[in-house]
Enzyme design. Structure first.
Site, PDB file in Angstrom:
ATOM      1  N   SER A  67     -46.494  17.253   0.424  1.00  0.00           N
ATOM      2  CA  SER A  67     -47.923  17.249   0.822  1.00  0.00           C
ATOM      3  C   SER A  67     -48.771  18.142  -0.063  1.00  0.00           C
ATOM      4  O   SER A  67     -48.363  19.284  -0.375  1.00  0.00           O
ATOM      5  CB  SER A  67     -47.805  17.566   2.154  1.00  0.00           C
TER       6      SER A  67
ATOM      7  N   ARG B 240     -50.304 -34.966  -1.905  1.00  0.00           N
ATOM      8  CA  ARG B 240     -50.260 -33.809  -2.497  1.00  0.00           C
ATOM      9  C   ARG B 240     -51.503 -32.864  -2.241  1.00  0.00           C
ATOM     10  O   ARG B 240     -52.547 -33.705  -2.086  1.00  0.00           O
ATOM     11  CB  ARG B 240     -50.137 -33.874  -3.961  1.00  0.00           C
TER      12      ARG B 240
END
Length: 348
Positions: free
Chosen positions: A269, A308
């Site tokens: 951190s 399609r």
């Protein structure tokens, strides 16, 4: 460059080079060229063109120098890259693309990509199973507090929890074996999916393509029947979800004050130097949640209108690659994470 999977620094967490290579533009184009070359040879096998003509066409196709700008411009105009590709190939060869449609080429190339993806996933599932088995052998008899709804319940063993992590993996192996024949197959339909342009030669062309590409023949086109692809997408999300459960458990077990697992490495951190964050466990949770969102897009892409759809098909392009990379990455990270556990549970 907007994907975390190939971002210059976020890629340090998310990137998976093997999966990325499989889904890369260069590999996709290579597959499309391989399909076009096989198609030319298939025309010869059906007697539609002379064998030497087909071989000249195939050689020209396979030696074509990729032109990303041409394909980009063609996609902007035509909605997909194949028409521009075919125009360029026909400048160099005859016997190109006759009786095919763009989706035949792209879907057959997708089948080749899914075959490579499946090979990678099978390898990584085996590696994760081996890692979990090794973890159970080392720590399985150690006591561990069982928790329900994140509250202490009764004492179990570390082996009990590891078994829950490992339990879905053989089923994923089985699912993959069942899925592969459904997606590793040719797409041959022509303009409206009825193979009319090939006529009585369709079976001969299909047999030749199947032999050359190593994909299963099909009785009819699956241009608008995307259930196989959607099923595969669901499988990818299931993998990520099973592995995400491992990550979530390890995050909870690693909490200060719980300390039920000890991991090698971890993230630091910037504000709290004393912290060691379970970065890879968190990553597994993130990838699982990402996969769950992407599978929705592929399922939406099942809704094709008539023979399609351009809209539904394009949605599949947007969702499926990232989903595949997320699943592959999750398996690789999980095996690494399991290998870095140097304590789970408490000593007897």
């Amino acid at each position: 460059m907007i994907s975390v999977f190939d971002h210059p620094w976020l890629g340090g967490l998310f990137a998976d080079e093997a999966a990325r290579a499989i889904w890369s533009p260069d590999r996709q184009l290579g597959h499309m060229l391989a399909v076009e070359a096989a198609w030319s040879r298939g025309l010869a096998a059906a007697g539609r063109v002379a064998p030497d003509t087909a071989e000249r066409a195939a050689a020209a196709i396979l030696s074509w120098a990729p032109d990303a700008d041409l394909l980009r411009a063609g996609t902007a105009t035509d909605g997909l890259p194949v028409p521009a590709l075919v125009r360029a190939l026909k400048d160099a060869a005859e016997a190109v693309h006759a009786g095919a449609t763009s989706q035949d080429i792209m879907d057959t190339a997708l089948a080749l990509t899914l075959r490579e993806t499946s090979d990678l996933l099978a390898e990584r599932l085996a590696a994760l199973e081996a890692a979990l088995s090794g973890l159970a052998a080392r720590f399985g008899d150690r006591p561990l507090m069982g928790r329900t709804r994140m509250q202490a319940a009764t004492v179990i063993t570390a082996g009990d929890r590891i078994a829950a992590w490992a339990d879905p993996m053989p089923r994923h192996v089985e699912r993959l074996a069942q899925l592969r024949p459904r997606v590793e197959r040719l797409q041959v339909g022509g303009a409206a999916g009825d193979r009319a342009a090939l006529g009585q030669d369709a079976d001969a062309v299909i047999a030749s393509l199947s032999a050359e590409l190593g994909l299963a023949p099909t009785d009819r086109a699956w241009h608008a029947a995307r259930d196989g692809v959607a099923d595969y997408a669901g499988f990818l999300s299931l993998i990520a979800g099973s592995v995400g459960k491992i990550g979530q458990d390890i995050c909870l077990m690693a909490q200060q004050g719980i300390d039920e697992v000890a991991l090698a490495g971890g993230g630091g951190s910037s504000a709290m130097p004393h912290k060691q964050n379970p970065i890879r466990a968190e990553l597994l949770v993130t990838l699982a949640r990402h996969a769950a969102t992407q599978v929705c897009g592929v399922h939406q892409a099942q809704i094709h209108e008539q023979e399609r759809s351009g809209a539904a098909w394009a949605l599949e392009w947007m969702s499926l690659p990232g989903l595949a990379v997320a699943a592959a990455r999750s398996l690789a990270v999980a095996a690494e994470l399991i290998g870095d556990i140097h304590r789970i549970g408490q000593p007897r």
